[in-house]
Design a protein around this motif. Structure first.
Motif, PDB file in Angstrom:
ATOM      1  N   ILE A   1       0.728  -0.761   0.055  1.00 21.04           N
ATOM      2  CA  ILE A   1      -0.308  -0.307   0.092  1.00 21.04           C
ATOM      3  C   ILE A   1       0.709   1.005  -0.034  1.00 21.04           C
ATOM      4  O   ILE A   1       1.294   1.555   1.147  1.00 21.04           O
ATOM      5  CB  ILE A   1      -0.855  -0.709   1.325  1.00 21.04           C
ATOM      6  CG1 ILE A   1      -1.689  -1.385   1.203  1.00 21.04           C
ATOM      7  CG2 ILE A   1      -2.020   1.436   1.076  1.00 21.04           C
ATOM      8  CD1 ILE A   1      -2.682  -1.504   2.600  1.00 21.04           C
ATOM      9  N   VAL A   2       0.824   1.356  -0.782  1.00 23.12           N
ATOM     10  CA  VAL A   2       1.305   2.863  -1.219  1.00 23.12           C
ATOM     11  C   VAL A   2       0.335   4.120  -0.985  1.00 23.12           C
ATOM     12  O   VAL A   2      -0.087   4.616  -2.261  1.00 23.12           O
ATOM     13  CB  VAL A   2       1.910   3.159  -2.410  1.00 23.12           C
ATOM     14  CG1 VAL A   2       2.784   4.593  -2.400  1.00 23.12           C
ATOM     15  CG2 VAL A   2       3.810   2.597  -2.735  1.00 23.12           C
ATOM     16  N   ASN A   3       0.128   5.143   0.155  1.00 26.94           N
ATOM     17  CA  ASN A   3      -1.103   5.526   0.776  1.00 26.94           C
ATOM     18  C   ASN A   3      -1.050   7.054   0.577  1.00 26.94           C
ATOM     19  O   ASN A   3       0.105   7.654  -0.278  1.00 26.94           O
ATOM     20  CB  ASN A   3      -1.531   5.274   2.267  1.00 26.94           C
ATOM     21  CG  ASN A   3      -2.625   5.078   2.329  1.00 26.94           C
ATOM     22  OD1 ASN A   3      -4.075   5.637   1.626  1.00 26.94           O
ATOM     23  ND2 ASN A   3      -3.345   4.296   3.264  1.00 26.94           N
ATOM     24  N   THR A   4      -2.140   7.963   0.533  1.00 30.68           N
ATOM     25  CA  THR A   4      -2.699   9.378   0.115  1.00 30.68           C
ATOM     26  C   THR A   4      -1.445  10.081   0.125  1.00 30.68           C
ATOM     27  O   THR A   4      -1.157  10.641   1.730  1.00 30.68           O
ATOM     28  CB  THR A   4      -3.826   9.405   0.105  1.00 30.68           C
ATOM     29  OG1 THR A   4      -4.941   8.567   0.420  1.00 30.68           O
ATOM     30  CG2 THR A   4      -4.239  10.634  -0.118  1.00 30.68           C
ATOM     31  N   GLY A   5      -1.241  10.830  -1.033  1.00 32.60           N
ATOM     32  CA  GLY A   5      -0.186  11.568  -0.302  1.00 32.60           C
ATOM     33  C   GLY A   5       1.619  11.345  -0.708  1.00 32.60           C
ATOM     34  O   GLY A   5       2.058  12.062  -0.085  1.00 32.60           O
ATOM     35  N   ALA A   6       1.454   9.689   0.061  1.00 29.34           N
ATOM     36  CA  ALA A   6       2.773   9.201   0.207  1.00 29.34           C
ATOM     37  C   ALA A   6       4.116   9.157  -0.635  1.00 29.34           C
ATOM     38  O   ALA A   6       3.340   8.970  -2.365  1.00 29.34           O
ATOM     39  CB  ALA A   6       2.507   8.193   0.417  1.00 29.34           C
ATOM     40  N   SER A   7       5.282   9.901  -0.542  1.00 28.77           N
ATOM     41  CA  SER A   7       6.922   9.523  -1.659  1.00 28.77           C
ATOM     42  C   SER A   7       7.697   8.515  -1.433  1.00 28.77           C
ATOM     43  O   SER A   7       7.808   8.123  -0.256  1.00 28.77           O
ATOM     44  CB  SER A   7       6.417  10.662  -2.019  1.00 28.77           C
ATOM     45  OG  SER A   7       7.704  10.655  -0.945  1.00 28.77           O
ATOM     46  N   VAL A   8       7.764   7.839  -2.173  1.00 27.54           N
ATOM     47  CA  VAL A   8       8.707   6.763  -2.668  1.00 27.54           C
ATOM     48  C   VAL A   8       9.745   7.329  -3.447  1.00 27.54           C
ATOM     49  O   VAL A   8       9.708   7.469  -4.960  1.00 27.54           O
ATOM     50  CB  VAL A   8       8.731   5.576  -2.832  1.00 27.54           C
ATOM     51  CG1 VAL A   8       9.807   4.662  -2.432  1.00 27.54           C
ATOM     52  CG2 VAL A   8       7.577   4.754  -1.468  1.00 27.54           C
ATOM     53  N   ASP A   9      10.941   7.968  -3.009  1.00 27.73           N
ATOM     54  CA  ASP A   9      12.027   8.151  -3.915  1.00 27.73           C
ATOM     55  C   ASP A   9      12.927   7.505  -5.374  1.00 27.73           C
ATOM     56  O   ASP A   9      12.412   6.234  -4.536  1.00 27.73           O
ATOM     57  CB  ASP A   9      13.080   9.665  -3.197  1.00 27.73           C
ATOM     58  CG  ASP A   9      12.887  10.771  -4.444  1.00 27.73           C
ATOM     59  OD1 ASP A   9      13.553  11.084  -5.259  1.00 27.73           O
ATOM     60  OD2 ASP A   9      12.529  12.145  -3.851  1.00 27.73           O
TER      61      ASP A   9
END
Length: 205
Positions: free
Chosen positions: A123-131
């Motif tokens: 789950i990559v949830n609302t407004g999350a970021s993975v650079d």
């Protein structure tokens, strides 16, 4: 087929249902082991996980926040060769050089940058970021507004809490829980719960 079964009729399931509609699904049903739940996000709850076999030709996604439960249901679907799909909100920003595993959901406003691998059932949830250049292993949850900097490796089933920050070039091991708002500035090498700024392991007395 354009038909989707969402396992888990909860708030998380509601968000996934909205994404599914935006991704073009017309026929959507829920399954949930709480037999008192009859409706979710305007869609019917048609039964429990015991009824999965009735939907062999449908697409599936697991909408359960608990990583262990999500993993167990996912593996049961996988074992019986059901079609598990990923759902990505059209307002997520994802580099062309990102690999996303089956069963992962990416919410509105999420950003995933170049040369990053996201595992299955995440789950990559609302407004999350993975650079850039990150590795997010299977069944990880990156919560609302959490930010993972570049070249970070996050282990299996780890939960990154709302608004948490993981600085660049770090490793977070399997089965960690990083509390909401925590800031991780060094490797997390032992499973457990980490809270605070900087994040430190919570030791049970």
């Amino acid at each position: 087929m354009n038909r989707l079964v969402i396992i888990g009729a909860s708030g998380h399931g509601k968000v996934i249902a909205d994404i599914a509609v935006k991704c073009g699904y017309k026929d959507i049903v829920f399954l949930d082991d709480n037999e008192n739940v009859k409706e979710c996000a305007g869609f019917l709850v048609k039964g429990t996980t015991a009824d999965i076999k009735e939907y062999q030709k449908w697409d599936f996604i697991v909408a359960i926040g608990d990583a262990v439960v999500r993993e167990n249901i996912y593996k049961n679907l996988e074992k019986h060769s059901y079609k598990i799909v990923s759902l990505i909100h059209p307002d997520a920003v994802i580099s062309r050089r990102v690999n996303i595993g089956k069963g992962t959901v990416v919410m509105a406003g999420a950003v995933i940058n170049s040369d990053t691998t996201i595992g299955k059932g995440c789950i990559v949830n609302t407004g999350a970021s993975v650079d850039h250049d990150g590795v997010v292993e299977d069944f990880v949850h990156i919560s609302v507004g959490a930010h993972v900097a570049g070249t970070v490796h996050i282990g299996l089933r780890t939960w990154i809490g709302a608004g948490a920050i993981i600085l660049n070039n770090l490793n977070v091991c399997t089965d960690c829980m990083v509390g909401a708002g925590a800031v991780v500035i060094k490797n997390l090498d032992q499973p457990g719960t980490y809270i605070g700024v900087p994040a430190k392991q919570l030791v049970k007395e």
